[in-house]
Design an enzyme around this catalytic site. Structure first.
Site, PDB file in Angstrom:
ATOM      1  N   HIS A  85      -5.894  -1.949  14.406  1.00  0.00           N
ATOM      2  CA  HIS A  85      -6.602  -3.088  13.797  1.00  0.00           C
ATOM      3  C   HIS A  85      -8.050  -3.211  14.243  1.00  0.00           C
ATOM      4  CE1 HIS A  85      -2.303  -4.122  13.343  1.00  0.00           C
ATOM      5  NE2 HIS A  85      -2.707  -4.551  12.164  1.00  0.00           N
ATOM      6  N   LYS A  99      -9.982   0.051   4.946  1.00  0.00           N
ATOM      7  CA  LYS A  99     -10.707  -0.835   4.038  1.00  0.00           C
ATOM      8  C   LYS A  99     -12.211  -0.633   4.199  1.00  0.00           C
ATOM      9  CE  LYS A  99      -7.160  -4.410   3.889  1.00  0.00           C
ATOM     10  NZ  LYS A  99      -6.742  -5.706   4.432  1.00  0.00           N
ATOM     11  N   CYS A 137      -7.008  -2.756  19.935  1.00  0.00           N
ATOM     12  CA  CYS A 137      -5.895  -2.181  19.170  1.00  0.00           C
ATOM     13  C   CYS A 137      -6.428  -1.079  18.258  1.00  0.00           C
ATOM     14  CB  CYS A 137      -5.214  -3.265  18.328  1.00  0.00           C
ATOM     15  SG  CYS A 137      -4.016  -2.575  17.158  1.00  0.00           S
ATOM     16  N   CYS A 144      -0.666  -6.619  15.093  1.00  0.00           N
ATOM     17  CA  CYS A 144       0.638  -5.934  15.191  1.00  0.00           C
ATOM     18  C   CYS A 144       1.772  -6.925  15.413  1.00  0.00           C
ATOM     19  CB  CYS A 144       0.648  -4.938  16.350  1.00  0.00           C
ATOM     20  SG  CYS A 144      -0.558  -3.619  16.250  1.00  0.00           S
ATOM     21  N   LYS A 186      -8.278   8.908   7.833  1.00  0.00           N
ATOM     22  CA  LYS A 186      -7.334   7.798   7.740  1.00  0.00           C
ATOM     23  C   LYS A 186      -7.822   6.798   6.688  1.00  0.00           C
ATOM     24  CE  LYS A 186      -4.908   4.425  10.605  1.00  0.00           C
ATOM     25  NZ  LYS A 186      -4.741   3.839  11.936  1.00  0.00           N
ATOM     26  N   HIS A 227       0.831  -1.203   0.000  1.00  0.00           N
ATOM     27  CA  HIS A 227       0.000   0.000   0.000  1.00  0.00           C
ATOM     28  C   HIS A 227       0.869   1.258   0.000  1.00  0.00           C
ATOM     29  CE1 HIS A 227       0.916   0.425   4.245  1.00  0.00           C
ATOM     30  NE2 HIS A 227       0.381  -0.768   4.519  1.00  0.00           N
ATOM     31  N   HIS A 258       4.013   1.619   2.232  1.00  0.00           N
ATOM     32  CA  HIS A 258       5.211   0.939   1.744  1.00  0.00           C
ATOM     33  C   HIS A 258       5.859   1.770   0.632  1.00  0.00           C
ATOM     34  CE1 HIS A 258       2.525  -2.648   2.909  1.00  0.00           C
ATOM     35  NE2 HIS A 258       3.319  -2.374   3.934  1.00  0.00           N
ATOM     36  N   CYS A 299      -1.444  -8.259  20.573  1.00  0.00           N
ATOM     37  CA  CYS A 299      -2.232  -7.971  19.364  1.00  0.00           C
ATOM     38  C   CYS A 299      -1.655  -8.790  18.220  1.00  0.00           C
ATOM     39  CB  CYS A 299      -2.191  -6.484  19.010  1.00  0.00           C
ATOM     40  SG  CYS A 299      -2.972  -6.148  17.396  1.00  0.00           S
TER      41      CYS A 299
END
Length: 504
Positions: free
Chosen positions: A150, A303, A147, A131, A300, A20, A23, A128
């Site tokens: 997530h 998905k 978390c 993570c 932010k 994504h 990266h 988690c």
């Protein structure tokens, strides 16, 4: 390490999802620094790679009825494809399933254990899986047991693990950070981490029982335990350059000059990683360059919101150079940034298409029209490179690009002011007009050659095109536009206006 050697690293992402924009930021920031160092005569090793161990990988593989190894063999290519698509000049790509890496990590474990920094104990606390991280009771309470990254509840674990004595290095790590021996950029991230470790670093669990974590590097001498994924992953920065068995190679490049990471993994890189290096009696990296996140319209990316944007949404339509330009200039190197299609197309059409593209086209056409394509002696441009170099050396790449655009805009203003087309008209009557016109166009070409050199770390293909157009002293006929206008997501201001009835 000789002065001619340099080493830069990027974090290695898990392969359980597709690459994504975060990266892409890692890769592009490291690529800018690499290309700049190479321009200045240094040999650079530039590491990228993927993290292929851990429960997340095993769970994803199981959901697709695959073995973990078959799954990672299928997935790692997505990251290599993105690296190629973004024109990233990396030299190394590591997979944590590589046999050399696995044996090197086991050697590292044995060395830490022999030095007395590993012990066995019972872990009870929060974890988690998203993570792959253990969290303190305080952190779990502050996040209401969920978390934030997530949106999944922490798991309560009670298991026998091996621990690494991170606490033994707290004071040395604090001193290294405060003195900038290991510099954290930007400064506010440094302050954040020093505040986080103000009560000292805690010892960290570095293994999981095999029954709870089957997919990972086995702990040497204890078949019941598998290494915790972070110990395995962090080691990649030295194993990829040949640690421990190729000393001439790794000693030429370690310590890393720069390690590029996202803000969410700073605590691993500023806490656990330097402790590991100190325990191995290895020097610390010189700089941790910490970038932020990219929001979409102030929100932010997620998905569930379906507001993600990535290279595949942009590059096929606008090209890789436009992608690199926007995210390297309009996202602050050291902080969070924002993307909207309105901002992107304004930058593409206004700054790339108009400021730069039209300028290059205009100068080339004038040299063609007035001098049969012959530039003559383009003088070395005299624009002050000091601010540009300052921003490059201080990892403020977006501000270095601002400096380039100041030169581009000042050249546009210069051409408007001196009006070479008017000077060209006077040539028949004014004997000095020919020489004056030659000076104007030579200055413009010289400035564009300087711009191409400054652009090379950011937009290497565009830089090459500008260089090829003007460096030989003869401008090729019919230069193609660098950035033809595109309005795919915003209204085209050139489109015919329609009235309320729809007529033109």
């Amino acid at each position: 390490m000789t002065k001619q050697h340099a080493y830069i690293t990027t974090a290695i992402p898990y392969v359980n999802g597709l690459p994504h924009i975060g990266h892409a930021m890692d890769y592009m920031l490291a690529d800018v620094w690499t290309r700049y160092q190479r321009q200045n005569g240094r040999e650079v090793r530039f590491q990228t790679g993927v993290d292929e161990h851990g429960n997340k990988i095993a769970a994803k593989a199981a959901s697709q009825n695959q073995t973990p190894q078959a799954y990672v063999d299928q997935m790692h290519g997505n990251f290599q494809n993105m690296i190629a698509e973004l024109n990233i000049s990396a030299t190394d790509f590591i997979r944590t399933t590589d046999p050399h890496h696995v044996s090197a990590v086991q050697y590292i474990w044995q060395k830490l254990a022999a030095a007395g920094y590993i012990y066995k104990s019972t872990y009870e606390g929060w974890y988690c899986q998203g993570c792959e991280a253990f969290v303190t009771d305080k952190e779990a309470a502050e996040n209401n047991g969920i978390c934030p990254d997530h949106q999944s509840p922490y798991q309560r674990l009670s298991e026998e693990n091996y621990y690494f004595k991170t606490s033994a290095f707290s004071e040395n790590i604090r001193q290294a950070i405060e003195s900038n021996k290991m510099k954290i950029v930007p400064e506010f991230r440094k302050k954040e981490f020093l505040e986080l470790m103000k009560d000292g670093l805690k010892d960290v669990s570095i293994s999981r029982p095999r029954k709870n974590l089957s997919w990972g590097v086995p702990v040497p001498g204890d078949d019941t335990q598998v290494m915790y994924v972070w110990l395995d992953a962090l080691s990649n920065y030295i194993t990829v350059i040949g640690y421990p068995d190729r000393p001439e190679e790794w000693q030429a490049f370690w310590p890393a000059n720069v390690q590029v990471i996202g803000k969410d993994i700073l605590r691993f890189h500023a806490g656990i990683w330097p402790a590991m290096l100190m325990a191995l009696d290895l020097p610390l990296p010189k700089v941790l360059l910490v970038h932020g996140f990219i929001n979409v319209g102030g929100a932010k990316m997620s998905k569930s919101l379906g507001n993600g944007v990535g290279p595949a949404d942009i590059i096929p339509h606008y090209g890789v150079e436009a992608f690199r330009y926007y995210f390297l200039r309009h996202v602050p190197t050291q902080d969070d940034g924002d993307f909207t299609w309105e901002k992107f197309e304004a930058a593409y059409n206004g700054e790339l298409g108009n400021d730069l593209g039209n300028l290059v086209q205009r100068v080339a056409k004038m040299v063609q029209s007035y001098q049969a394509g012959v530039i003559g002696d383009a003088p070395q441009a005299e624009h002050d490179m000091g601010p540009y170099r300052h921003f490059m050396e201080s990892f403020a790449f977006n501000q270095a690009m601002d400096e380039i655009w100041q030169i581009i805009r000042s050249l546009n203003q210069y051409i408007e002011r001196v009006q070479p087309w008017q000077v060209a008209k006077k040539r028949a009557k004014d004997p000095e007009a020919e020489a004056h016109l030659g000076e104007i166009l030579a200055y413009a070409c010289g400035t564009l050659l300087q711009v191409s050199d400054m652009l090379r770390p950011f937009m290497p293909q565009t830089a090459e095109k500008i260089h090829d157009m003007f460096a030989s002293g003869v401008v090729p006929p019919e230069p193609t536009p660098l950035f033809p206008r595109k309005y795919l997501h915003t209204p085209d201001p050139r489109a015919p206006k329609t009235d309320a009835q729809g007529s033109k």
